[in-house]
Design an enzyme around this catalytic site. Structure first.
Site, PDB file in Angstrom:
ATOM      1  N   HIS A 195       0.825  -1.207   0.000  1.00  0.00           N
ATOM      2  CA  HIS A 195       0.000   0.000   0.000  1.00  0.00           C
ATOM      3  C   HIS A 195       0.860   1.257   0.000  1.00  0.00           C
ATOM      4  O   HIS A 195       1.851   1.354   0.729  1.00  0.00           O
ATOM      5  CB  HIS A 195      -0.891   0.006   1.244  1.00  0.00           C
ATOM      6  N   SER A 196       0.481   2.229  -0.846  1.00  0.00           N
ATOM      7  CA  SER A 196       1.073   3.562  -0.833  1.00  0.00           C
ATOM      8  C   SER A 196       2.607   3.505  -0.966  1.00  0.00           C
ATOM      9  O   SER A 196       3.133   3.019  -1.959  1.00  0.00           O
ATOM     10  CB  SER A 196       0.649   4.294   0.446  1.00  0.00           C
ATOM     11  N   TYR A 197       3.349   3.963   0.065  1.00  0.00           N
ATOM     12  CA  TYR A 197       4.815   3.955  -0.001  1.00  0.00           C
ATOM     13  C   TYR A 197       5.369   2.531  -0.050  1.00  0.00           C
ATOM     14  O   TYR A 197       6.491   2.308  -0.502  1.00  0.00           O
ATOM     15  CB  TYR A 197       5.407   4.702   1.185  1.00  0.00           C
TER      16      TYR A 197
END
Length: 319
Positions: A195-197
């Protein structure tokens, strides 16, 4: 701050008690005195011959087992933690490894050096006088520290950061866990949810361990990943592999799994069925498991799944 610590500790407890994961200290060869972090693994993470799922959260205050603290506080554990992913993965025969990429250092109080004059160390000073002077000095320091604490509580303690060896950033952590755990796993099919980073950390892992990742990883589910193949200088062969083996569920008001146009030449992008960044993992939950099942089946039959051609919508009731 206290609430954040309570949430983190509670999720850690659930990973062990409710999900039956083991807490593994890293670095694996750490000495007694050096800073340490940890990850969580299922009992069969390294021995499961078929499937292994690796979970990577995003940046910020979240820790192992969490997607978003905001969701944990304001909504529920299902949407805000990785626990539903872990439980379903184990029910479907996956081994599981939960990374902890934001646990990069420990904080310790700086040791203050006190200079002493030669007269204070003088051996010719009478013992009684020296004891009285030391007592007064200690009392004075105690009062000064007491008033300083309430006058400026932020400066009560001066802290310093001690970084954890080979785990000083999310990118370092991903590579370390790959080298010491995932690369050693027996699983024929390794799957990532990032997720995300966490997506950026996975792309960095690919750049540093391209051949190894290609040989072990079957599919990668990204959720609103912030990776950038141009800025990270991912080569053509990596971009081609991502187009075939990755899918990014992005925040969008479109229905779940609807194709979303991308300006980057990497993996297909589809709607997560929500325009809220922190909810993308939870909302795409059923689609991710279907995507992994399709990729595993395609690999076993030496065919690639048509990632961007799925026009049907997976209903939540199918869980």
């Amino acid at each position: 701050m206290l609430l954040m610590k309570i949430i983190t500790r509670y999720v850690y407890e659930l990973l062990e008690s409710d999900c039956n994961l083991k807490k593994i200290s890293i670095p694996v060869d750490a000495t007694e005195s050096e800073p340490k972090s940890f990850i969580f693994m299922s009992e069969d993470a390294l021995t499961n011959p078929q499937k292994l799922m690796v979970l990577i959260h995003g940046s910020g205050v979240v820790r192992a087992g969490q997607w978003a603290r905001r969701l944990i506080i304001n909504e529920d554990l299902d949407s805000g933690t990785q626990i539903p992913f872990i439980k379903r993965a184990m029910d479907e025969g996956y081994g599981v490894i939960v990374l902890n990429p934001n646990e990069n250092y420990i904080e310790v109080e700086k040791q203050k050096m006190h200079k002493q004059s030669s007269s204070s160390d003088g051996t010719d000073e009478p013992a009684g006088k020296r004891e009285r002077r030391d007592k007064v000095s200690k009392e004075t320091k105690k009062r000064r520290d007491f008033y300083e604490k309430y006058r400026n509580p932020q400066k009560e303690k001066e802290m310093m950061q001690l970084f954890i060896r080979e785990n000083g950033s999310p990118e370092e952590h991903a590579v370390y866990v790959w080298d010491h755990f995932i690369a050693q796993a027996a699983a024929e099919n390794v799957f990532f949810v990032a997720h995300s980073y966490g997506g950026l950390a996975f792309v960095e892992l690919m750049i540093q361990r391209e051949a190894d990742v290609k040989s072990k990883v079957t599919a990668v589910a990204l959720t609103d990943s912030v990776h950038n193949v141009w800025h990270q200088e991912a080569g053509k062969t990596i971009r081609e592999w991502m187009r075939e083996n990755c899918c990014n569920w992005v925040s969008s008001s479109e229905p779940l799994d609807t194709s979303v146009e991308s300006m980057l030449p990497d993996c297909p992008r589809v709607s997560a069925g929500t325009d809220r960044h922190e909810l993308t993992s939870w909302k795409s939950f059923p689609s991710i498991f279907k995507f992994f099942a399709e990729a595993s089946e395609a690999k076993s039959s030496s065919q690639k799944p048509a990632l961007t051609r799925r026009s049907h919508r997976i209903k939540h009731e199918e869980l």
